[in-house]
Design an enzyme around this catalytic site. Structure first.
Site, PDB file in Angstrom:
ATOM      1  N   SER A 220       0.829  -1.214   0.000  1.00  0.00           N
ATOM      2  CA  SER A 220       0.000   0.000   0.000  1.00  0.00           C
ATOM      3  C   SER A 220       0.857   1.254   0.000  1.00  0.00           C
ATOM      4  O   SER A 220       0.396   2.319  -0.381  1.00  0.00           O
ATOM      5  CB  SER A 220      -0.832   0.066   1.280  1.00  0.00           C
ATOM      6  OG  SER A 220      -1.574  -1.080   1.448  1.00  0.00           O
TER       7      SER A 220
ATOM      8  N   HIS B  51      -1.448  -2.801  -7.190  1.00  0.00           N
ATOM      9  CA  HIS B  51      -2.141  -2.555  -5.922  1.00  0.00           C
ATOM     10  C   HIS B  51      -3.643  -2.712  -6.090  1.00  0.00           C
ATOM     11  O   HIS B  51      -4.284  -1.930  -6.792  1.00  0.00           O
ATOM     12  CB  HIS B  51      -1.779  -1.142  -5.434  1.00  0.00           C
ATOM     13  CG  HIS B  51      -2.336  -0.813  -4.100  1.00  0.00           C
ATOM     14  ND1 HIS B  51      -2.797   0.437  -3.779  1.00  0.00           N
ATOM     15  CD2 HIS B  51      -2.519  -1.569  -2.987  1.00  0.00           C
ATOM     16  CE1 HIS B  51      -3.232   0.435  -2.530  1.00  0.00           C
ATOM     17  NE2 HIS B  51      -3.075  -0.769  -2.034  1.00  0.00           N
TER      18      HIS B  51
ATOM     19  N   GLU C  62      -4.047  -0.331  -9.169  1.00  0.00           N
ATOM     20  CA  GLU C  62      -3.026   0.685  -9.458  1.00  0.00           C
ATOM     21  C   GLU C  62      -1.781  -0.026  -9.974  1.00  0.00           C
ATOM     22  O   GLU C  62      -1.340  -1.018  -9.379  1.00  0.00           O
ATOM     23  CB  GLU C  62      -2.679   1.488  -8.188  1.00  0.00           C
ATOM     24  CG  GLU C  62      -3.771   2.461  -7.805  1.00  0.00           C
ATOM     25  CD  GLU C  62      -3.466   3.196  -6.494  1.00  0.00           C
ATOM     26  OE1 GLU C  62      -3.781   4.394  -6.407  1.00  0.00           O
ATOM     27  OE2 GLU C  62      -2.939   2.575  -5.552  1.00  0.00           O
TER      28      GLU C  62
ATOM     29  N   ASN D 218      -4.429   5.920  -1.978  1.00  0.00           N
ATOM     30  CA  ASN D 218      -4.109   6.109  -0.558  1.00  0.00           C
ATOM     31  C   ASN D 218      -3.560   7.502  -0.258  1.00  0.00           C
ATOM     32  O   ASN D 218      -3.685   7.991   0.862  1.00  0.00           O
ATOM     33  CB  ASN D 218      -3.126   5.046  -0.071  1.00  0.00           C
ATOM     34  CG  ASN D 218      -3.833   3.729   0.219  1.00  0.00           C
ATOM     35  OD1 ASN D 218      -5.042   3.698   0.393  1.00  0.00           O
ATOM     36  ND2 ASN D 218      -3.086   2.650   0.257  1.00  0.00           N
TER      37      ASN D 218
HETATM   38  N1  3HC Z   1     -17.952 -11.846  -4.654  1.00  0.00           N
HETATM   39  C1  3HC Z   1     -18.507 -11.160  -5.675  1.00  0.00           C
HETATM   40  N2  3HC Z   1     -19.352 -10.130  -5.520  1.00  0.00           N
HETATM   41  C2  3HC Z   1     -19.677  -9.790  -4.268  1.00  0.00           C
HETATM   42  C3  3HC Z   1     -19.148 -10.460  -3.141  1.00  0.00           C
HETATM   43  C4  3HC Z   1     -18.248 -11.539  -3.381  1.00  0.00           C
HETATM   44  N3  3HC Z   1     -17.683 -12.193  -2.384  1.00  0.00           N
HETATM   45  N4  3HC Z   1     -19.620  -9.889  -2.026  1.00  0.00           N
HETATM   46  C5  3HC Z   1     -20.422  -8.903  -2.423  1.00  0.00           C
HETATM   47  N5  3HC Z   1     -20.466  -8.832  -3.769  1.00  0.00           N
HETATM   48  C6  3HC Z   1     -21.188  -7.855  -4.593  1.00  0.00           C
HETATM   49  C7  3HC Z   1     -22.671  -7.849  -4.235  1.00  0.00           C
HETATM   50  O1  3HC Z   1     -23.364  -8.814  -4.974  1.00  0.00           O
HETATM   51  C8  3HC Z   1     -23.062  -6.457  -4.619  1.00  0.00           C
HETATM   52  O2  3HC Z   1     -23.191  -6.349  -6.037  1.00  0.00           O
HETATM   53  P1  3HC Z   1     -24.353  -5.450  -6.716  1.00  0.00           P
HETATM   54  O3  3HC Z   1     -24.058  -4.039  -6.300  1.00  0.00           O
HETATM   55  O4  3HC Z   1     -24.172  -5.694  -8.180  1.00  0.00           O
HETATM   56  O5  3HC Z   1     -25.621  -5.966  -6.145  1.00  0.00           O
HETATM   57  C9  3HC Z   1     -21.846  -5.627  -4.244  1.00  0.00           C
HETATM   58  O6  3HC Z   1     -20.735  -6.554  -4.264  1.00  0.00           O
HETATM   59  C10 3HC Z   1     -21.959  -5.000  -2.871  1.00  0.00           C
HETATM   60  O7  3HC Z   1     -22.083  -6.043  -1.897  1.00  0.00           O
HETATM   61  P2  3HC Z   1     -23.004  -6.023  -0.589  1.00  0.00           P
HETATM   62  O8  3HC Z   1     -24.401  -5.663  -0.964  1.00  0.00           O
HETATM   63  O9  3HC Z   1     -22.797  -7.266   0.173  1.00  0.00           O
HETATM   64  O10 3HC Z   1     -22.380  -4.966   0.336  1.00  0.00           O
HETATM   65  P3  3HC Z   1     -22.506  -3.420   0.389  1.00  0.00           P
HETATM   66  O11 3HC Z   1     -23.426  -2.878  -0.621  1.00  0.00           O
HETATM   67  O12 3HC Z   1     -22.734  -3.155   1.818  1.00  0.00           O
HETATM   68  O13 3HC Z   1     -20.998  -2.991  -0.030  1.00  0.00           O
HETATM   69  C11 3HC Z   1     -18.659  -2.842   0.060  1.00  0.00           C
HETATM   70  C12 3HC Z   1     -19.892  -3.486   0.661  1.00  0.00           C
HETATM   71  C13 3HC Z   1     -18.392  -3.394  -1.322  1.00  0.00           C
HETATM   72  C14 3HC Z   1     -17.493  -3.183   0.986  1.00  0.00           C
HETATM   73  C15 3HC Z   1     -18.919  -1.297  -0.042  1.00  0.00           C
HETATM   74  O14 3HC Z   1     -19.332  -0.798   1.201  1.00  0.00           O
HETATM   75  C16 3HC Z   1     -17.700  -0.539  -0.475  1.00  0.00           C
HETATM   76  O15 3HC Z   1     -17.346  -0.521  -1.643  1.00  0.00           O
HETATM   77  N6  3HC Z   1     -17.038   0.122   0.495  1.00  0.00           N
HETATM   78  C17 3HC Z   1     -15.835   0.897   0.234  1.00  0.00           C
HETATM   79  C18 3HC Z   1     -14.665  -0.020   0.195  1.00  0.00           C
HETATM   80  C19 3HC Z   1     -13.396   0.723  -0.061  1.00  0.00           C
HETATM   81  O16 3HC Z   1     -13.325   1.938  -0.135  1.00  0.00           O
HETATM   82  N7  3HC Z   1     -12.321  -0.040  -0.192  1.00  0.00           N
HETATM   83  C20 3HC Z   1     -11.017   0.484  -0.408  1.00  0.00           C
HETATM   84  C21 3HC Z   1     -10.242   0.283   0.828  1.00  0.00           C
HETATM   85  S1  3HC Z   1      -8.641   0.974   0.670  1.00  0.00           S
HETATM   86  C22 3HC Z   1      -7.717  -0.276   0.073  1.00  0.00           C
HETATM   87  O17 3HC Z   1      -8.142  -1.381  -0.105  1.00  0.00           O
HETATM   88  C23 3HC Z   1      -6.301   0.048  -0.176  1.00  0.00           C
HETATM   89  C24 3HC Z   1      -5.412  -0.443   0.901  1.00  0.00           C
HETATM   90  O18 3HC Z   1      -4.078  -0.205   0.473  1.00  0.00           O
HETATM   91  C25 3HC Z   1      -5.627   0.246   2.232  1.00  0.00           C
END
Ligand code: 3HC
Length: 285
Positions: free
Chosen positions: A119, A140, A152, A191
């Site tokens: 990251s 990334h 990325e 990030n």
């Molecule tokens: N496999 C495939 N698809 C899946 C899945 C899985 N295991 N789990 C969920 N999905 C799909 C669902 O079917 C749904 O699809 P749809 O929109 O087409 O119906 C979609 O993903 C959303 O799933 P959920 O309904 O279960 O969950 P939420 O709507 O509550 O979303 C979340 C959960 C995807 C985590 C959303 O809240 C989100 O995108 N949050 C932001 C996450 C983020 O910002 N991440 C970046 C973190 S920073 C990082 O990673 C970098 C590191 O270096 C720190």
């Protein structure tokens, strides 16, 4: 196109990367330090695949085929025939340097991209630990990897453009991700913006400006973010957030990257977010 890929580490990110690669039809070899970690990684992937089936994103047949394409090992030597490797182990510079030096000696195809999912650590430092720094780069992914479409792509100063394109093509054409390119600077693109945002939210809690719930609702309902910054920090892991903050502060010397004392205390207390059952929210139930 790359077919035989290796994934180093089966934690949150490694398991996600292995899962999307297996779903995309690649032969995926996953390394973990111990058999129990490999078993936990396999269980994590199977749970996510089951969720994908449940949500109608994947057929049962495709899930079974993906599971068949995954192999686990605790022996790095098994990576000799890999055409590309994606590393997602602990964010520790020495550990990563050691793994990349070994991988560089083991992976026979000198055109095989050796990618780190770090990251915030410098890709150049990792590349410089190898004999062939031209094949080391950053790739990334974002958590949850099966859901978020971004990757990325980060070449180091020494990375060969042909290697970068090979990895980028695999991520976009095979895994279906959208690639954005960044220079090898701590935080890359996402990030660089996201970390000070989460740290600002933590400072607001620390200063008693608002509750975590109100801060999160503010950004969810007022800025249409899928989750608020404190829920996100809990999901990323508060230890990871603190680590990235420290690396970025060291790189830039900018106070907006300094780790807030509250975050440091929570990590010391073992309140590292969702994975520990407690962070800004309680996940124990
Ligand atoms: N496999 C495939 N698809 C899946 C899945 C899985 N295991 N789990 C969920 N999905 C799909 C669902 O079917 C749904 O699809 P749809 O929109 O087409 O119906 C979609 O993903 C959303 O799933 P959920 O309904 O279960 O969950 P939420 O709507 O509550 O979303 C979340 C959960 C995807 C985590 C959303 O809240 C989100 O995108 N949050 C932001 C996450 C983020 O910002 N991440 C970046 C973190 S920073 C990082 O990673 C970098 C590191 O270096 C720190």
């Amino acid at each position: 196109m790359v077919q035989r890929v290796g994934v180093i580490g089966a934690g949150l990110m490694g398991a996600g990367i292995a899962e999307v690669a297996a779903k995309a039809g690649s032969d995926v070899l996953v390394w973990e330090a111990k058999q129990e970690f490999a078993d936990a990684g396999k269980a994590r992937i199977e749970k996510s695949l089951a969720k994908a089936v449940e949500r109608g994103k994947l057929s049962e047949e495709d899930r079974d085929a993906a599971v068949q394409r995954l192999t686990f090992t605790t022996n790095l030597e098994d990576f000799a025939d890999r055409e590309m490797v994606m590393e997602a182990i602990i964010e520790n510079e020495d550990v990563k340097k050691d793994v990349f030096a070994k991988l560089d000696a083991i992976v026979e195809d000198k055109k095989a991209p050796l990618c780190s999912n770090t990251s915030s650590l410098p890709i150049q430092t990792i590349a410089s630990a190898t004999q062939n720094p031209e094949r080391v780069m950053g790739l990334h992914f974002f958590n949850p990897v099966p859901v978020l479409p971004l990757v990325e792509v980060i070449p180091a100063l020494t990375t060969d453009e042909e290697i970068v394109e090979r990895a980028q093509n695999y991520a976009t054409e095979k895994l279906g991700k959208t690639a954005i390119r960044a220079k090898d600077r701590s935080g890359f693109i996402v990030n660089f913006l996201l970390v000070p945002y989460m740290l600002s939210a933590i400072r607001m809690v620390e200063q008693g400006v608002a509750t975590p719930e109100d801060i999160d609702n503010g950004m969810k309902l007022g800025a249409a973010h899928p989750m608020g910054p404190l829920t996100l920090a809990d999901m990323v892991g508060l230890d990871t957030c603190a680590f990235i903050a420290d690396v970025m502060y060291k790189e830039y010397g900018d106070p907006s990257y300094a780790c807030p004392p509250l975050l440091r205390r929570m990590v010391t207390a073992g309140h590292t977010g969702r994975k520990s059952g407690k962070g800004f929210y309680d996940y124990s139930k």
